[in-house]
Write a protein that holds these residues in place. Structure first.
Motif, PDB file in Angstrom:
ATOM      1  N   ILE A 333       1.086  -1.184  -0.045  1.00 35.44           N
ATOM      2  CA  ILE A 333      -0.138  -0.090  -0.073  1.00 35.44           C
ATOM      3  C   ILE A 333       0.842   1.141  -0.037  1.00 35.44           C
ATOM      4  N   TYR A 334       0.518   2.233  -0.902  1.00 37.56           N
ATOM      5  CA  TYR A 334       1.379   3.423  -1.070  1.00 37.56           C
ATOM      6  C   TYR A 334       0.701   4.538  -0.093  1.00 37.56           C
ATOM      7  N   THR A 335       1.504   5.344   0.143  1.00 35.52           N
ATOM      8  CA  THR A 335       1.130   6.985   0.349  1.00 35.52           C
ATOM      9  C   THR A 335       1.563   7.924  -0.498  1.00 35.52           C
ATOM     10  N   ALA A 336       0.657   9.056  -0.591  1.00 34.24           N
ATOM     11  CA  ALA A 336       1.158  10.129  -1.790  1.00 34.24           C
ATOM     12  C   ALA A 336       2.570  10.564  -1.449  1.00 34.24           C
ATOM     13  N   GLY A 337       3.543  10.514  -2.739  1.00 31.52           N
ATOM     14  CA  GLY A 337       4.563  10.970  -2.604  1.00 31.52           C
ATOM     15  C   GLY A 337       5.736   9.639  -2.589  1.00 31.52           C
ATOM     16  N   GLU A 338       5.318   8.559  -2.244  1.00 32.05           N
ATOM     17  CA  GLU A 338       5.860   7.584  -2.060  1.00 32.05           C
ATOM     18  C   GLU A 338       6.338   7.178  -3.422  1.00 32.05           C
ATOM     19  N   LYS A 339       5.727   6.864  -4.351  1.00 28.99           N
ATOM     20  CA  LYS A 339       5.935   6.415  -5.412  1.00 28.99           C
ATOM     21  C   LYS A 339       7.017   7.148  -6.462  1.00 28.99           C
ATOM     22  N   GLU A 340       6.663   8.664  -5.968  1.00 28.51           N
ATOM     23  CA  GLU A 340       7.671   9.688  -6.858  1.00 28.51           C
ATOM     24  C   GLU A 340       9.142   9.667  -6.276  1.00 28.51           C
ATOM     25  N   TRP A 341       9.007   9.116  -4.832  1.00 25.73           N
ATOM     26  CA  TRP A 341      10.199   9.087  -4.233  1.00 25.73           C
ATOM     27  C   TRP A 341      11.115   8.061  -4.605  1.00 25.73           C
ATOM     28  N   GLU A 342      10.415   6.721  -4.956  1.00 21.91           N
ATOM     29  CA  GLU A 342      11.042   5.588  -5.147  1.00 21.91           C
ATOM     30  C   GLU A 342      11.664   5.631  -6.852  1.00 21.91           C
ATOM     31  N   ALA A 343      10.636   6.577  -7.471  1.00 20.40           N
ATOM     32  CA  ALA A 343      11.167   6.749  -8.951  1.00 20.40           C
ATOM     33  C   ALA A 343      12.404   7.369  -8.806  1.00 20.40           C
ATOM     34  N   TRP A 344      12.864   8.578  -7.867  1.00 18.71           N
ATOM     35  CA  TRP A 344      14.071   9.150  -7.925  1.00 18.71           C
ATOM     36  C   TRP A 344      15.237   8.226  -7.505  1.00 18.71           C
ATOM     37  N   GLN A 345      14.781   7.350  -6.548  1.00 14.72           N
ATOM     38  CA  GLN A 345      16.042   6.282  -6.047  1.00 14.72           C
ATOM     39  C   GLN A 345      16.454   5.516  -7.141  1.00 14.72           C
ATOM     40  N   TYR A 346      15.721   5.142  -8.459  1.00 17.77           N
ATOM     41  CA  TYR A 346      16.132   4.467  -9.453  1.00 17.77           C
ATOM     42  C   TYR A 346      16.660   5.419 -10.334  1.00 17.77           C
ATOM     43  N   ARG A 347      16.168   6.736 -10.749  1.00 17.52           N
ATOM     44  CA  ARG A 347      16.459   7.592 -11.706  1.00 17.52           C
ATOM     45  C   ARG A 347      17.522   8.157 -11.421  1.00 17.52           C
ATOM     46  N   LYS A 348      18.015   8.554 -10.063  1.00 16.56           N
ATOM     47  CA  LYS A 348      19.342   9.149  -9.811  1.00 16.56           C
ATOM     48  C   LYS A 348      20.335   8.315 -10.102  1.00 16.56           C
ATOM     49  N   GLU A 349      20.421   7.224 -10.468  1.00 17.83           N
ATOM     50  CA  GLU A 349      21.440   6.202 -10.826  1.00 17.83           C
ATOM     51  C   GLU A 349      21.141   5.882 -12.546  1.00 17.83           C
ATOM     52  N   HIS A 350      20.057   6.096 -13.050  1.00 18.70           N
ATOM     53  CA  HIS A 350      20.125   5.647 -14.509  1.00 18.70           C
ATOM     54  C   HIS A 350      19.752   7.080 -15.192  1.00 18.70           C
ATOM     55  N   GLY A 351      19.172   8.143 -14.624  1.00 19.57           N
ATOM     56  CA  GLY A 351      18.799   9.242 -15.816  1.00 19.57           C
ATOM     57  C   GLY A 351      17.521   9.233 -15.934  1.00 19.57           C
TER      58      GLY A 351
END
Length: 380
Positions: A333-351
């Motif tokens: 279950i997600y709370t608002a802002g969590e998916k965006e934070w996870e996207a950044w955890q991945y994208r900060k390494e990949h672009g």
């Protein structure tokens, strides 16, 4: 969910570009469009933040069609001159004079934050502005200061009222940012429609049909033909559905009501424009400015029971929600802002993932402005 695998699958046709060069490219393109360097830096930062958070509808994909093209048409001022119409202890009214919405938005939210630091709350409204990027950018300006942030903006008519088929209201996000004791704030940043034009553009670039229920046709039935929908949304022959969908059965009147709240607050407090006045065309079909309105609110929990108390309780509420019983077949279950934070955890390494259609746009702008950028995707 295997985040790495899901991202690889979702963006298999994309090239990955590092954020530093992508942001620099956007800034350079904006400067060559006539925007002052300092303002271009602000705009580039707002746009790149969208791509970092995985909100692909509002980042590099908006650079040309929303900003540079409108500057080229002469319907958006590249130099933003902001007039302070009224400035009181906890409130202010600004006029952006058809300038860049990102620049006006950053100034307005900072004013609201400064007022909240002194008086507990601050609200600033802006008129005669333009598209300001992701609303979530501005509320996180507040959360980074340990404050609550709220913003909303009207937009060109896209949403049909419940029981109607005419696009009357903008997608009108009502966006909240709440600081927590976690690594990321609670940020609810979403349109008051089931979907928004930017997401439909993403579907269009991918050549995909829309899910049923996103768009309503003039006959009152749902539309899924993406390419024609994008044209018909502009001409008024199709409209977005409000949150809750078509009719009242799914609660569509709720989204319709919230969209109207945002429309009124974005226009009435600043004596600005609303609904059909934001169509972007005159009675002869000529393109004209979109004089959008925005509002920004900052609330300092320090004036209540304290910032740390607020953050701890907000974080605890989010954790209890995520830890509650899952529906069969779901492991999170997600709370608002969590998916965006996870996207950044991945994208900060990949672009940033850039699809083929956007790669062509970047090359077009690079060549037009004679910029010294070369990307790996050009080798393919």
């Amino acid at each position: 969910m295997d985040t790495k695998k899901s991202y690889a699958d979702a963006y298999k046709d994309c090239a990955w570009v590092d954020f530093a060069s992508l942001e620099a490219f956007m800034e350079d393109a904006l400067v060559h469009s006539g925007i002052p360097q300092a303002d271009a830096k602000v705009i580039g930062n707002v746009l790149i933040e969208s791509d970092k958070r995985g909100i692909d509808s509002h980042g590099i994909g908006r650079l040309k069609p929303i900003y540079i093209d409108r500057i080229d048409e002469g319907i958006m001022n590249p130099v933003t001159t902001i007039d302070v119409i009224k400035d009181e202890k906890t409130a202010a009214v600004l006029d952006a004079n058809n300038g860049m919405g990102h620049v006006a938005g950053v100034k307005a939210m900072q004013m609201a934050i400064d007022k909240a630091k002194e008086y507990g709350m601050g609200m600033v409204v802006v008129r005669n502005s333009n598209h300001y990027g992701i609303a979530g950018y501005f509320v996180t300006m507040a959360t980074e200061e340990g404050m609550i942030g709220v913003t909303g903006t009207n937009a060109r008519p896209s949403i049909a009222p419940t029981f109607g088929v005419e696009n009357m209201l903008g997608t009108n996000p009502l966006t909240w940012g709440l600081p927590t004791d976690e690594e990321f704030p609670f940020v609810l940043d979403c349109a008051t429609s089931v979907s928004q034009r930017g997401k439909i553009e993403v579907y269009g670039r991918a050549g995909k049909e829309l899910p049923p229920g996103w768009v309503i046709g003039e006959d009152g039935s749902t539309r899924t033909d993406t390419a024609q929908v994008l044209k018909d949304l502009t001409t008024g022959h199709a409209a977005l559905t409000p949150l809750g969908g078509i009719g009242e059965q799914g609660g569509g009147y709720k989204g319709y009501g919230y969209a109207t709240v945002v429309e009124i607050l974005s226009a009435a407090l600043a004596d600005g424009a609303w609904m059909k006045q934001l169509n972007g065309t005159d009675d002869k079909g000529n393109h004209i400015p979109y004089p959008l309105g925005h509002f920004f609110i900052a609330i300092d929990p320090a004036f209540f029971m304290g910032r740390e108390v607020f953050k701890k309780i907000a974080g605890t509420i989010c954790r209890e929600l995520r830890d509650s019983r899952k529906a069969p077949g779901n492991d999170r279950i997600y709370t608002a802002g969590e998916k965006e934070w996870e996207a950044w955890q991945y994208r900060k390494e990949h672009g940033c993932p850039v699809p083929p259609s956007l790669q062509k746009t970047m090359i077009t702008l690079r060549d037009r402005f004679k910029l010294d950028y070369h990307w790996d995707f050009e080798k393919n």
